[in-house]
Design an enzyme around this catalytic site. Structure first.
Site, PDB file in Angstrom:
ATOM      1  N   GLN A  46       4.087   3.748  -1.694  1.00  0.00           N
ATOM      2  CA  GLN A  46       4.402   4.263  -3.037  1.00  0.00           C
ATOM      3  C   GLN A  46       4.967   3.170  -3.954  1.00  0.00           C
ATOM      4  OE1 GLN A  46       6.965   7.972  -4.157  1.00  0.00           O
ATOM      5  NE2 GLN A  46       8.414   6.315  -3.891  1.00  0.00           N
TER       6      GLN A  46
ATOM      7  N   TYR B   5      16.921   3.770  11.313  1.00  0.00           N
ATOM      8  CA  TYR B   5      16.379   3.243  10.061  1.00  0.00           C
ATOM      9  C   TYR B   5      17.485   2.593   9.235  1.00  0.00           C
ATOM     10  CZ  TYR B   5      14.413   3.370   5.320  1.00  0.00           C
ATOM     11  OH  TYR B   5      14.005   3.036   4.057  1.00  0.00           O
TER      12      TYR B   5
ATOM     13  N   PRO C 285      19.755  17.549  12.547  1.00  0.00           N
ATOM     14  CA  PRO C 285      21.087  17.564  13.158  1.00  0.00           C
ATOM     15  C   PRO C 285      22.047  16.527  12.561  1.00  0.00           C
ATOM     16  CG  PRO C 285      19.522  16.471  14.606  1.00  0.00           C
ATOM     17  CD  PRO C 285      18.740  16.953  13.420  1.00  0.00           C
TER      18      PRO C 285
ATOM     19  N   THR D 235       0.818  -1.219   0.000  1.00  0.00           N
ATOM     20  CA  THR D 235       0.000   0.000   0.000  1.00  0.00           C
ATOM     21  C   THR D 235       0.855   1.273   0.000  1.00  0.00           C
ATOM     22  OG1 THR D 235      -0.178  -0.020   2.399  1.00  0.00           O
ATOM     23  CG2 THR D 235      -1.909  -1.154   1.184  1.00  0.00           C
TER      24      THR D 235
ATOM     25  N   LYS E 109       6.311  17.637  -0.395  1.00  0.00           N
ATOM     26  CA  LYS E 109       5.975  18.845   0.347  1.00  0.00           C
ATOM     27  C   LYS E 109       6.095  20.064  -0.565  1.00  0.00           C
ATOM     28  CE  LYS E 109       7.679  21.722   4.149  1.00  0.00           C
ATOM     29  NZ  LYS E 109       8.493  21.793   5.367  1.00  0.00           N
TER      30      LYS E 109
ATOM     31  N   LYS F 179      18.003  -1.358   8.232  1.00  0.00           N
ATOM     32  CA  LYS F 179      18.110  -1.776   6.821  1.00  0.00           C
ATOM     33  C   LYS F 179      19.409  -2.548   6.587  1.00  0.00           C
ATOM     34  CE  LYS F 179      14.457  -0.278   4.497  1.00  0.00           C
ATOM     35  NZ  LYS F 179      13.613  -1.170   3.680  1.00  0.00           N
TER      36      LYS F 179
ATOM     37  N   GLU G 115      20.553   4.748   2.951  1.00  0.00           N
ATOM     38  CA  GLU G 115      20.828   5.096   4.347  1.00  0.00           C
ATOM     39  C   GLU G 115      21.817   4.122   4.994  1.00  0.00           C
ATOM     40  OE1 GLU G 115      19.903   7.679   6.292  1.00  0.00           O
ATOM     41  OE2 GLU G 115      18.858   8.675   4.663  1.00  0.00           O
TER      42      GLU G 115
ATOM     43  N   ALA H 128       8.241  -1.069   5.359  1.00  0.00           N
ATOM     44  CA  ALA H 128       9.128  -0.342   6.279  1.00  0.00           C
ATOM     45  C   ALA H 128       8.477   0.974   6.651  1.00  0.00           C
ATOM     46  CB  ALA H 128      10.481  -0.063   5.639  1.00  0.00           C
TER      47      ALA H 128
ATOM     48  N   PHE I  16       7.727  13.995   3.038  1.00  0.00           N
ATOM     49  CA  PHE I  16       8.970  13.952   2.252  1.00  0.00           C
ATOM     50  C   PHE I  16       9.113  15.254   1.465  1.00  0.00           C
ATOM     51  CE2 PHE I  16       8.138   9.561   3.165  1.00  0.00           C
ATOM     52  CZ  PHE I  16       9.398   9.059   3.433  1.00  0.00           C
TER      53      PHE I  16
ATOM     54  N   SER J 293      18.474   0.413   1.306  1.00  0.00           N
ATOM     55  CA  SER J 293      18.401   1.878   1.215  1.00  0.00           C
ATOM     56  C   SER J 293      19.784   2.487   1.242  1.00  0.00           C
ATOM     57  CB  SER J 293      17.603   2.377   2.427  1.00  0.00           C
ATOM     58  OG  SER J 293      17.837   3.744   2.640  1.00  0.00           O
TER      59      SER J 293
END
Ligand code: GDP
Length: 330
Positions: A13, A148, A278, A11, A191, A152, A126, A81, A187, A124
């Site tokens: 993106q 996060y 930060p 469900t 935005k 991952k 990340e 996630a 995001f 990701s």
């Protein structure tokens, strides 16, 4: 023979674009959706009736094993996630369980069922975090900087262990930021798109932003799900970095979005410290050479096209009254 694909996170993106691609290619698509989140199936819009939904809690290993046995999938795409990175600081353990726990339980389910199921793990950029080199390729070291990214990375290694030890056909796609009109408004791309459309229609008159110098490698989600699928069609299971290889600043993003509707962004944008982060890292940029050469994967939608499409989609939605302006006029 009709192939079956199971998708977690259907469900979201990427779940939408991946379902669309797989349905077009003749798959039976089964989405694993927790019973408490059945209402979110409506987010699949016109695809909702074309996919099968299996109500299963992703923290329930026995239920996942059963669903794998019941559907005997040729492919599993593990996309579920909580994807908004700053939120992972508020619930590090929940983030770990949903990301790493689900990957581990699903990989274990495939192994125990003794099936030849091919497994895609949504990884990701990340995981690179505090990068040691730029751009990043499959050989770059990992140094995640938030819960996060750490979760991952753990999920990534769990997948590698199952591949190495049990011979599963499992792959990680290390995806950089990928966007679309279906991105939730927290995001930054969405935005900005929603704000530009709102201001264009006179429904709003300002946009408060964080760091305009922050940089990201932004691509189109519809292109990235093609890469996921190609990974599972390859001869050997391998991991791939998926991104455009091009960095843009947040200022570029704002300027592109506003210019697409003939607005001068400087008239509307201010900086609000509450949106500053930060723990930023600005050198996350992909080297997608391996995917380009081994998967013949090349993104089709440019940054400018992507952002203009997102703004147009929000103009249409605002006019139809199906989204609220951002921010609303006082
Ligand atoms: P992320 O890369 O997964 O964190 O995706 P986001 O879309 O949330 O953020 C991308 C970048 O935009 C980060 O470097 C933020 O610091 C920067 N940014 C600047 N202003 C904003 C803002 O108002 N909202 C968000 N979400 N990000 C912002």
């Amino acid at each position: 023979m009709t192939k079956t694909a199971l998708i977690t996170g259907i469900t979201g993106q990427d779940g939408y674009y991946l379902s669309q691609l797989l349905l077009q290619r003749g798959y039976r698509v089964v989405g694993l959706v927790p019973p408490s989140r059945q209402a979110s199936v409506a987010k699949l819009d016109e695809l909702a009736d074309a996919v099968t939904i299996a109500g299963v809690d992703l923290t329930d290993g026995a239920a996942l094993r059963q669903v794998v046995v019941d559907y005997q999938p040729q492919e599993i795409y593990n996309l579920a996630a909580p994807s908004f990175v700053p939120a992972s600081w508020e619930d590090p353990l929940g983030t770990l369980d949903l990301i790493t726990g689900t990957a581990t339980r699903l990989l274990d389910a495939v192994r125990q069922a003794g099936l030849e199921t091919r497994f895609y793990q949504a990884s990701s950029s990340e995981i690179f975090g505090d990068v040691q080199a730029s751009p990043q390729a499959e050989t770059t070291g990992f140094r995640p900087k938030n819960p996060y990214g750490a979760a991952k990375l753990h999920a990534h290694w769990t997948m590698v262990h199952h591949r190495d030890r049990y011979g599963l056909f499992a792959c990680s796609g290390v995806l950089y930021n990928h966007e679309s009109p279906r991105r939730p408004p927290q995001f930054v791309t969405r935005k900005v798109a929603l704000a530009a459309a709102s201001i264009k229609l006179g429904l709003s008159d300002r946009l408060s932003m964080g760091n305009l110098d922050a940089k990201r490698d932004w691509g189109y989600a519809g292109d990235y799900v093609e890469a996921m699928w190609r990974m599972l069609q390859a001869d050997t299971p391998e991991d791939y970095v998926i991104g455009t290889g091009i960095l843009h600043t947040v200022e570029d993003l704002v300027a592109t979005a506003f210019a697409s509707v003939d607005l001068e962004w400087q008239k509307y944008v201010d900086i609000d410290p509450k949106f500053l982060r930060p723990d930023e890292h600005f050198q996350l940029v992909a080297n997608p050479t391996k995917a380009n050469t081994q998967l013949q994967w090349h993104p089709q939608v440019s940054f400018e096209q992507l952002i203009a499409t997102m703004v147009q989609a929000d103009l249409t939605r605002l006019q139809a009254g199906t989204v609220q302006p951002l921010p609303a006029l006082p």
